[in-house]
Design an enzyme around this catalytic site. Structure first.
Site, mmCIF file in Angstrom:
data_model
loop_
_atom_site.group_PDB
_atom_site.id
_atom_site.type_symbol
_atom_site.label_atom_id
_atom_site.label_comp_id
_atom_site.label_asym_id
_atom_site.label_seq_id
_atom_site.Cartn_x
_atom_site.Cartn_y
_atom_site.Cartn_z
ATOM 1 N N GLU A 44 -10.064 -28.376 -56.043
ATOM 2 C CA GLU A 44 -11.146 -27.335 -56.098
ATOM 3 C C GLU A 44 -10.614 -26.006 -56.240
ATOM 4 O OE1 GLU A 44 -11.785 -30.232 -52.457
ATOM 5 O OE2 GLU A 44 -9.890 -29.622 -53.598
ATOM 6 N N CYS A 76 -10.662 -25.764 -48.422
ATOM 7 C CA CYS A 76 -11.099 -25.507 -49.408
ATOM 8 C C CYS A 76 -12.676 -25.104 -49.413
ATOM 9 C CB CYS A 76 -11.082 -26.839 -50.432
ATOM 10 S SG CYS A 76 -9.327 -27.228 -50.855
ATOM 11 N N SER A 159 19.205 -61.464 -64.607
ATOM 12 C CA SER A 159 17.746 -61.281 -64.962
ATOM 13 C C SER A 159 17.867 -60.071 -65.969
ATOM 14 C CB SER A 159 17.064 -60.665 -63.732
ATOM 15 O OG SER A 159 17.865 -59.587 -63.227
ATOM 16 N N LEU A 195 17.634 -47.917 -59.527
ATOM 17 C CA LEU A 195 16.450 -47.474 -58.983
ATOM 18 C C LEU A 195 15.883 -46.217 -59.223
ATOM 19 C CD1 LEU A 195 16.469 -49.670 -55.558
ATOM 20 C CD2 LEU A 195 15.670 -50.422 -57.984
ATOM 21 N N GLU A 285 10.565 -53.863 -55.309
ATOM 22 C CA GLU A 285 10.973 -54.747 -56.183
ATOM 23 C C GLU A 285 11.929 -56.084 -56.003
ATOM 24 O OE1 GLU A 285 12.636 -52.163 -59.584
ATOM 25 O OE2 GLU A 285 11.295 -50.593 -59.082
ATOM 26 N N GLY A 287 14.438 -58.788 -53.603
ATOM 27 C CA GLY A 287 14.205 -60.063 -54.578
ATOM 28 C C GLY A 287 13.265 -61.012 -53.889
#
Length: 363
Positions: A44, A76, A159, A195, A285, A287
């Site tokens: 804003e 605000c 993988s 990562l 993520e 396993g």
């Protein structure tokens, strides 16, 4: 309001919510703004500052209820009143305001307030922040890349790569939009992941490892890193001091959490600690046992599954989820609000889950 909603996602304001704002008179757009970073001006205020004197008598469209308190920035509501805004159109309310009464304060100043415009979209925009404020937990997104037969890796743990470059780039964008990314120690041992965010714009998230026995190698990329973001390793209380000294180094922190039912780490204290550190959005993520634990324990809010047009055809290959729950088709976890997008040959499926009860992470 739709323009304000599109603007809101441009920022990375965690632990504050995504907010977008537009100042307009009739059909004429005067200025726009969004909350870019925590500690910087709110949406804003940005829009009002850009409008300058043209804000007087204008309408402010804002996706989220304006704040009414002094924090890193001023309220605000005060900026809106001082700017001479005549009308404020709000997407959705703040379900846990630091100081209530924002709408009443605006109306007391003679400003017309309209609430609930594009409300469903506005609420969706801040669902992670709402959970964080109301429950004291991060919003958890479970991410995986799988073959058509539901495998995340071959039986030996290989993988790389199930999906193509475009899908992997989107996975990095998911990291860039997250405050932290979490894996189990099994993934660290098999894949040695960084990562980090690579190939797309964005900062590295906090890296989190669930490692009850501190098996993480000191030379692993997630520990021996040069990222500005820290690595947090959660472990069981009974770990030997020699194992801790093995991993001690700058920007790596070891955190003890209780075990549950003799085997696994209790996930709730992990999430509570991450929330205490300002983690609003957590990307999990893997396993497969970590995925299963988050699902079985009712701690997953959303899944993001990349599906590659491959069939591995090996019953001993690693599945996406190992929950050891013996679930039937009737009791299977179901998705709602499903969306699909294509990235090269791969398809991304996202959807929200109903929560279930549970607490324990398999070790």
């Amino acid at each position: 309001m739709k323009r304000a909603l599109r603007l809101a996602v441009a920022g990375h304001p965690s632990p504050n919510p995504h907010v977008g704002a537009v100042v307009a008179k009739g059909e004429k757009l005067i200025s726009i703004g969004y909350h870019a970073r925590c500690g910087q001006a709110h949406a804003e205020v940005v829009a009002i500052q850009r409008a300058r004197e043209r804000a007087r008598g204008a309408t402010l469209y804002v996706t989220f209820e304006p704040c009414n308190h002094y924090g890193r920035t001023g309220p605000c509501t005060e900026a809106i009143i001082e700017a001479g805004i005549k009308r404020v159109v709000i997407g959705c309310r703040d379900m846990a305001p630091h100081k209530p009464g924002a709408i009443d304060r605006l109306r007391a100043a003679g400003i017309e307030v309209v609430l609930g415009v594009e409300e469903e979209s506005a609420q969706k925009l801040v669902e992670d922040f709402s959970k964080y404020m109301l429950e004291g937990l991060p919003f958890v997104i479970l991410k995986a890349a799988i073959t058509l037969d539901g495998r995340i890796a071959g039986r030996a743990g290989d993988s790389k790569w199930i999906t193509g470059e475009k899908a992997r780039a989107e996975a990095h964008r998911l990291r860039a939009r997250s405050d932290a990314v979490l894996v189990g120690v099994g993934t660290v041992l098999k894949d040695d992941p960084r990562l980090t965010v690579r190939g797309v714009r964005g900062t590295d998230p906090i890296r989190v490892i669930l490692d009850s026995r501190l098996r993480t190698p000191p030379r692993s990329k997630i520990v021996a890193h040069d990222s500005a973001s820290p690595t947090l390793i959660f472990h069981a209380p009974e770990v030997k001091q020699s194992r801790k000294r093995y991993l001690e180094r700058p920007n790596v922190e070891l955190i003890s959490v209780p075990r549950e039912e003799s085997r696994g780490l209790n996930l709730r204290p992990v999430l509570q600690e991450l929330a205490r550190r300002g983690v609003v959005r957590l990307l999990v993520e893997g396993g497969s046992r970590v995925h299963g634990a988050f699902l079985q324990n009712g701690l997953t809010d959303r899944v993001a599954i990349f599906i590659a047009p491959r069939i591995l055809g090996d019953a001993r290959a690693i599945p996406m989820v190992d929950a050891s729950a013996g679930k039937s088709l009737e009791s299977a976890w179901r998705l709602k609000s499903i969306k699909t997008r294509k990235f090269g040959e791969d398809i991304l499926v996202t959807g929200d889950l109903q929560k279930a009860r549970g607490r324990c992470l398999p070790d």
